[in-house]
Design a protein around this motif. Structure first.
Motif, PDB file in Angstrom:
ATOM      1  N   LEU A  45      37.496  47.569  40.878  1.00 33.33           N
ATOM      2  CA  LEU A  45      37.402  46.114  41.016  1.00 33.33           C
ATOM      3  C   LEU A  45      38.770  45.452  41.020  1.00 33.33           C
ATOM      4  O   LEU A  45      38.886  44.270  41.367  1.00 33.33           O
ATOM      5  N   GLN A  46      39.791  46.202  40.624  1.00 33.24           N
ATOM      6  CA  GLN A  46      41.154  45.668  40.678  1.00 33.24           C
ATOM      7  C   GLN A  46      41.786  45.910  42.046  1.00 33.24           C
ATOM      8  O   GLN A  46      42.865  45.381  42.330  1.00 33.24           O
ATOM      9  N   ASP A  47      41.116  46.703  42.875  1.00 35.56           N
ATOM     10  CA  ASP A  47      41.590  46.985  44.226  1.00 35.56           C
ATOM     11  C   ASP A  47      41.017  45.913  45.156  1.00 35.56           C
ATOM     12  O   ASP A  47      39.886  46.002  45.627  1.00 35.56           O
TER      13      ASP A  47
ATOM     14  N   VAL B 232      30.858  50.594  39.220  1.00 30.30           N
ATOM     15  CA  VAL B 232      31.754  49.668  38.523  1.00 30.30           C
ATOM     16  C   VAL B 232      31.802  49.949  37.026  1.00 30.30           C
ATOM     17  O   VAL B 232      32.744  49.535  36.341  1.00 30.30           O
ATOM     18  N   LYS B 233      30.775  50.652  36.508  1.00 32.73           N
ATOM     19  CA  LYS B 233      30.798  51.029  35.091  1.00 32.73           C
ATOM     20  C   LYS B 233      31.664  52.264  34.867  1.00 32.73           C
ATOM     21  O   LYS B 233      32.383  52.347  33.876  1.00 32.73           O
ATOM     22  N   THR B 234      31.565  53.226  35.790  1.00 30.24           N
ATOM     23  CA  THR B 234      32.311  54.478  35.615  1.00 30.24           C
ATOM     24  C   THR B 234      33.741  54.380  36.126  1.00 30.24           C
ATOM     25  O   THR B 234      34.625  55.086  35.640  1.00 30.24           O
TER      26      THR B 234
ATOM     27  N   LEU C 215      32.948  39.776  38.900  1.00 33.49           N
ATOM     28  CA  LEU C 215      33.745  39.110  39.928  1.00 33.49           C
ATOM     29  C   LEU C 215      34.188  37.733  39.449  1.00 33.49           C
ATOM     30  O   LEU C 215      33.485  37.079  38.665  1.00 33.49           O
ATOM     31  N   SER C 216      35.314  37.276  39.944  1.00 32.04           N
ATOM     32  CA  SER C 216      35.800  35.942  39.605  1.00 32.04           C
ATOM     33  C   SER C 216      34.941  34.895  40.308  1.00 32.04           C
ATOM     34  O   SER C 216      34.207  35.200  41.253  1.00 32.04           O
ATOM     35  N   ARG C 217      35.047  33.650  39.857  1.00 32.98           N
ATOM     36  CA  ARG C 217      34.288  32.567  40.486  1.00 32.98           C
ATOM     37  C   ARG C 217      34.693  32.405  41.954  1.00 32.98           C
ATOM     38  O   ARG C 217      33.848  32.121  42.815  1.00 32.98           O
TER      39      ARG C 217
ATOM     40  N   TRP D 115      39.580  46.970  48.567  1.00 29.30           N
ATOM     41  CA  TRP D 115      38.296  47.668  48.488  1.00 29.30           C
ATOM     42  C   TRP D 115      37.163  46.678  48.226  1.00 29.30           C
ATOM     43  O   TRP D 115      36.116  46.737  48.869  1.00 29.30           O
ATOM     44  N   VAL D 116      37.386  45.757  47.289  1.00 35.08           N
ATOM     45  CA  VAL D 116      36.355  44.768  46.955  1.00 35.08           C
ATOM     46  C   VAL D 116      36.023  43.911  48.176  1.00 35.08           C
ATOM     47  O   VAL D 116      34.850  43.659  48.486  1.00 35.08           O
ATOM     48  N   LEU D 117      37.037  43.446  48.887  1.00 38.67           N
ATOM     49  CA  LEU D 117      36.800  42.614  50.060  1.00 38.67           C
ATOM     50  C   LEU D 117      36.079  43.388  51.148  1.00 38.67           C
ATOM     51  O   LEU D 117      35.209  42.841  51.850  1.00 38.67           O
ATOM     52  N   ALA D 118      36.415  44.677  51.312  1.00 36.33           N
ATOM     53  CA  ALA D 118      35.734  45.490  52.320  1.00 36.33           C
ATOM     54  C   ALA D 118      34.250  45.637  51.988  1.00 36.33           C
ATOM     55  O   ALA D 118      33.383  45.518  52.868  1.00 36.33           O
ATOM     56  N   ILE D 119      33.943  45.885  50.708  1.00 35.79           N
ATOM     57  CA  ILE D 119      32.547  45.986  50.277  1.00 35.79           C
ATOM     58  C   ILE D 119      31.828  44.662  50.472  1.00 35.79           C
ATOM     59  O   ILE D 119      30.692  44.603  50.969  1.00 35.79           O
ATOM     60  N   MET D 120      32.488  43.572  50.088  1.00 38.58           N
ATOM     61  CA  MET D 120      31.872  42.251  50.234  1.00 38.58           C
ATOM     62  C   MET D 120      31.604  41.928  51.692  1.00 38.58           C
ATOM     63  O   MET D 120      30.546  41.365  52.029  1.00 38.58           O
ATOM     64  N   ARG D 121      32.530  42.260  52.576  1.00 35.80           N
ATOM     65  CA  ARG D 121      32.346  41.990  54.003  1.00 35.80           C
ATOM     66  C   ARG D 121      31.105  42.696  54.538  1.00 35.80           C
ATOM     67  O   ARG D 121      30.279  42.110  55.248  1.00 35.80           O
ATOM     68  N   LEU D 122      30.988  43.990  54.205  1.00 41.02           N
ATOM     69  CA  LEU D 122      29.850  44.765  54.698  1.00 41.02           C
ATOM     70  C   LEU D 122      28.543  44.263  54.100  1.00 41.02           C
ATOM     71  O   LEU D 122      27.553  44.059  54.819  1.00 41.02           O
ATOM     72  N   LEU D 123      28.530  44.068  52.789  1.00 40.78           N
ATOM     73  CA  LEU D 123      27.300  43.663  52.120  1.00 40.78           C
ATOM     74  C   LEU D 123      26.827  42.295  52.590  1.00 40.78           C
ATOM     75  O   LEU D 123      25.634  42.095  52.883  1.00 40.78           O
TER      76      LEU D 123
END
Length: 281
Positions: free
Chosen positions: A148-150, A141-143, A228-230, A153-161
């Motif tokens: 994070l605007q996708d 997320v730094k590089t 991430l947003s609230r 992609w964010v939801l897919a990562i959140m689902r798995l994690l």
């Protein structure tokens, strides 16, 4: 005195010099087998420094076109602490094996082991193979902050994690170092999440389980609050806890997670300040 067993072999702590070294070679691993054939050989390697801490440091080592991460432990502290300290390389191997049994992707462990001298843990190491095209979440997320605007992609990562976190928590296991830097992710439309670096995790007795579950979520939220947003963070909590909406108990638990996050952030800031003062002196 026998501490326990690794691969059926007893670990003898109170011997003049007892070394346990285990390798998990696969076909085509002959070059790696030579590079990591013993604990002495592993401590002779001089690769690219990846990270360094009080208890351990990590180097990157390339063998026959494959990259490996070598994590070398050198315990600190008084003799009493060394006698009763956990064997972190072996514990980390057990935890990675546990994650794999739970269906959670982990790096392949190539070798691990430790050395005791007169009952004191002298040193240890854990060697893992690099996960192709995977970067820890904190670095990614730094590089590449545009990821994070996708939203997909964010939801897919959140689902798995959240699925992996809920899975181990429901089994009574707490990670105890579940920071973004200890979660590998891949890019693309079908990303993967990989757990790594877990020498502190364990199955936690029920009276203390809620506290350490809150601590795991607080560690994740330390970076989440900045990226991430609230709404996203709330959704992350609901998925981690297997909820569809918040109840009074959840609101109290979120307050506990927030308090733990703030407390741990202050503790980290205080340690950094002390280190800076020590350098100036």
């Amino acid at each position: 005195m026998v501490e326990g067993h690794v691969d059926g072999e007893p670990i003898v702590r109170f011997a003049v010099d007892a070394t346990q070294w285990n390798m998990d070679a696969e076909p085509g691993d002959a070059p790696a087998a030579g590079a990591f054939e013993s604990l002495d050989r592993v401590f002779e390697l001089k690769g690219t420094q990846v990270s360094s801490g009080i208890l351990c440091h990590v180097i990157k080592w390339c063998v026959a076109g494959r990259n490996y991460y070598v994590k070398r432990y050198s315990p600190r502290g008084k003799h009493f602490r060394k006698v009763f300290s956990r064997n972190r390389p072996v514990v980390e191997w057990r935890n990675l094996t546990y994650f794999a049994r739970m269906g959670i992707p982990v790096p392949r462990v190539v070798a691990y082991g430790s050395q005791y001298r007169l009952g004191l843990l002298r040193r240890g190491a854990l060697v893992t193979e690099e996960v192709p095209q995977a970067v820890d979440l904190q670095t990614l997320v730094k590089t590449k902050p545009e990821l994070l605007q996708d939203r997909a992609w964010v939801l897919a990562i959140m689902r798995l994690l959240t699925e992996y976190v809920r899975r181990i928590h429901e089994d009574g296991f707490t990670h105890r170092d579940l920071k973004w830097r200890n979660v590998l992710v891949t890019e693309g439309s079908a990303p993967h999440v990989v757990f790594l670096d877990c020498p502190s995790g364990r199955h936690t007795p029920r009276p203390w389980r809620a506290h350490f579950i809150a601590r795991d979520l607080a560690d994740l939220d330390r970076s989440g609050v900045n990226h991430l947003s609230r709404t996203m963070r709330l959704r992350f909590y609901l998925w981690c806890r297997g909820r569809t909406h918040l109840g009074p108990e959840d609101k109290r638990f979120i307050a506990k997670v927030t308090a733990l996050r703030i407390r741990r952030e202050r503790a980290t800031s205080s340690r950094r300040s002390k280190r800076e003062l020590a350098r100036r002196k």
